[in-house]
Design a protein around this motif. Sequence first.
Motif, mmCIF file in Angstrom:
data_model
loop_
_atom_site.group_PDB
_atom_site.id
_atom_site.type_symbol
_atom_site.label_atom_id
_atom_site.label_comp_id
_atom_site.label_asym_id
_atom_site.label_seq_id
_atom_site.Cartn_x
_atom_site.Cartn_y
_atom_site.Cartn_z
ATOM 1 N N GLY A 1 -9.474 -25.812 -42.065
ATOM 2 C CA GLY A 1 -8.522 -26.910 -41.992
ATOM 3 C C GLY A 1 -8.980 -28.021 -41.071
ATOM 4 N N GLY A 2 -10.303 -28.209 -40.982
ATOM 5 C CA GLY A 2 -10.858 -29.257 -40.132
ATOM 6 C C GLY A 2 -10.922 -28.896 -38.667
ATOM 7 N N ARG A 3 -10.419 -27.721 -38.299
ATOM 8 C CA ARG A 3 -10.373 -27.290 -36.902
ATOM 9 C C ARG A 3 -11.467 -26.263 -36.627
ATOM 10 N NH1 ARG A 3 -6.521 -23.356 -35.921
ATOM 11 N NH2 ARG A 3 -7.545 -22.268 -34.263
ATOM 12 N N PHE A 4 -12.157 -26.416 -35.511
ATOM 13 C CA PHE A 4 -13.194 -25.474 -35.129
ATOM 14 C C PHE A 4 -12.570 -24.130 -34.785
ATOM 15 C CE2 PHE A 4 -15.965 -23.731 -31.669
ATOM 16 C CZ PHE A 4 -17.010 -23.354 -32.491
ATOM 17 N N VAL A 5 -13.012 -23.085 -35.487
ATOM 18 C CA VAL A 5 -12.489 -21.732 -35.264
ATOM 19 C C VAL A 5 -13.400 -20.956 -34.330
ATOM 20 C CG1 VAL A 5 -11.950 -19.547 -36.400
ATOM 21 C CG2 VAL A 5 -11.303 -21.695 -37.475
ATOM 22 N N SER B 1 -25.403 -21.197 -32.054
ATOM 23 C CA SER B 1 -24.817 -22.346 -32.764
ATOM 24 C C SER B 1 -24.381 -22.030 -34.187
ATOM 25 C CB SER B 1 -25.806 -23.502 -32.779
ATOM 26 O OG SER B 1 -27.013 -23.098 -33.391
ATOM 27 N N VAL B 2 -24.888 -20.966 -34.775
ATOM 28 C CA VAL B 2 -24.492 -20.601 -36.130
ATOM 29 C C VAL B 2 -24.170 -19.115 -36.199
ATOM 30 C CG1 VAL B 2 -25.741 -22.440 -37.307
ATOM 31 C CG2 VAL B 2 -26.908 -20.279 -36.861
ATOM 32 N N ALA C 1 -24.521 -30.719 -31.600
ATOM 33 C CA ALA C 1 -23.090 -31.059 -31.588
ATOM 34 C C ALA C 1 -22.239 -29.797 -31.634
ATOM 35 C CB ALA C 1 -22.764 -31.974 -32.767
ATOM 36 N N ILE C 2 -22.643 -28.843 -32.454
ATOM 37 C CA ILE C 2 -21.903 -27.585 -32.559
ATOM 38 C C ILE C 2 -21.970 -26.815 -31.240
ATOM 39 C CG2 ILE C 2 -21.930 -25.324 -33.688
ATOM 40 C CD1 ILE C 2 -22.785 -26.895 -36.281
ATOM 41 N N ARG C 3 -23.127 -26.809 -30.619
ATOM 42 C CA ARG C 3 -23.245 -26.151 -29.309
ATOM 43 C C ARG C 3 -22.327 -26.792 -28.278
ATOM 44 N NH1 ARG C 3 -28.185 -22.797 -27.995
ATOM 45 N NH2 ARG C 3 -29.127 -22.535 -30.038
ATOM 46 N N SER C 4 -22.164 -28.110 -28.359
ATOM 47 C CA SER C 4 -21.293 -28.794 -27.396
ATOM 48 C C SER C 4 -19.828 -28.406 -27.576
ATOM 49 C CB SER C 4 -21.469 -30.307 -27.494
ATOM 50 O OG SER C 4 -20.861 -30.812 -28.652
ATOM 51 N N MET D 1 -21.972 -35.694 -33.409
ATOM 52 C CA MET D 1 -20.692 -35.018 -33.458
ATOM 53 C C MET D 1 -19.835 -35.563 -34.598
ATOM 54 S SD MET D 1 -18.723 -32.677 -32.275
ATOM 55 C CE MET D 1 -19.067 -32.194 -30.632
ATOM 56 N N ASP D 2 -19.923 -36.865 -34.837
ATOM 57 C CA ASP D 2 -19.124 -37.459 -35.909
ATOM 58 C C ASP D 2 -19.485 -36.869 -37.269
ATOM 59 O OD1 ASP D 2 -17.781 -39.084 -34.126
ATOM 60 O OD2 ASP D 2 -19.161 -40.768 -34.391
ATOM 61 N N ARG D 3 -20.758 -36.629 -37.496
ATOM 62 C CA ARG D 3 -21.197 -36.050 -38.774
ATOM 63 C C ARG D 3 -20.608 -34.653 -38.958
ATOM 64 N NH1 ARG D 3 -24.622 -36.891 -42.819
ATOM 65 N NH2 ARG D 3 -25.818 -35.176 -43.708
ATOM 66 N N VAL D 4 -20.645 -33.833 -37.907
ATOM 67 C CA VAL D 4 -20.085 -32.483 -37.977
ATOM 68 C C VAL D 4 -18.593 -32.556 -38.268
ATOM 69 C CG1 VAL D 4 -19.573 -30.402 -36.633
ATOM 70 C CG2 VAL D 4 -21.841 -31.430 -36.517
ATOM 71 N N ARG D 5 -17.873 -33.383 -37.540
ATOM 72 C CA ARG D 5 -16.421 -33.501 -37.761
ATOM 73 C C ARG D 5 -16.103 -34.022 -39.162
ATOM 74 N NH1 ARG D 5 -13.891 -32.474 -33.033
ATOM 75 N NH2 ARG D 5 -14.937 -33.093 -31.128
ATOM 76 N N ASP D 6 -16.892 -34.967 -39.635
ATOM 77 C CA ASP D 6 -16.683 -35.515 -40.978
ATOM 78 C C ASP D 6 -16.895 -34.436 -42.038
ATOM 79 O OD1 ASP D 6 -16.250 -37.665 -42.910
ATOM 80 O OD2 ASP D 6 -18.403 -37.475 -43.320
#
Length: 102
Positions: A71-75, A64-65, A55-58, A1-6
Amino acid sequence: MDRVRDLASKKAAVIFTKSSCCMCHSIKQLFYELGASPEVHELDNDSYGKEMEWAIRSLGCNPSVPAVFIGGRFVGSSKDVISLHVDGSLKQMLKDAKAIWF
């Protein structure tokens, strides 16, 4: 999850995709037509792709795609992005995140 957020926080617009996904292609084209240049991460071409997909599924993105971050926020996924485009708020979100300037 950290990699996705980064990765999602490094540019104003980020899309996680798979190279063979037609909806991913459509969402990328929509962003390009709106004047944005999103950073695109193709999960099937990334050595951490499977972990990032989970991580995206969570986050609730199923399928997942494409998974879109502004802006760093999941839409959300393609249906979420299309809904935002239809109601006119996608362009404003891209402006607010400085992904487009007009």
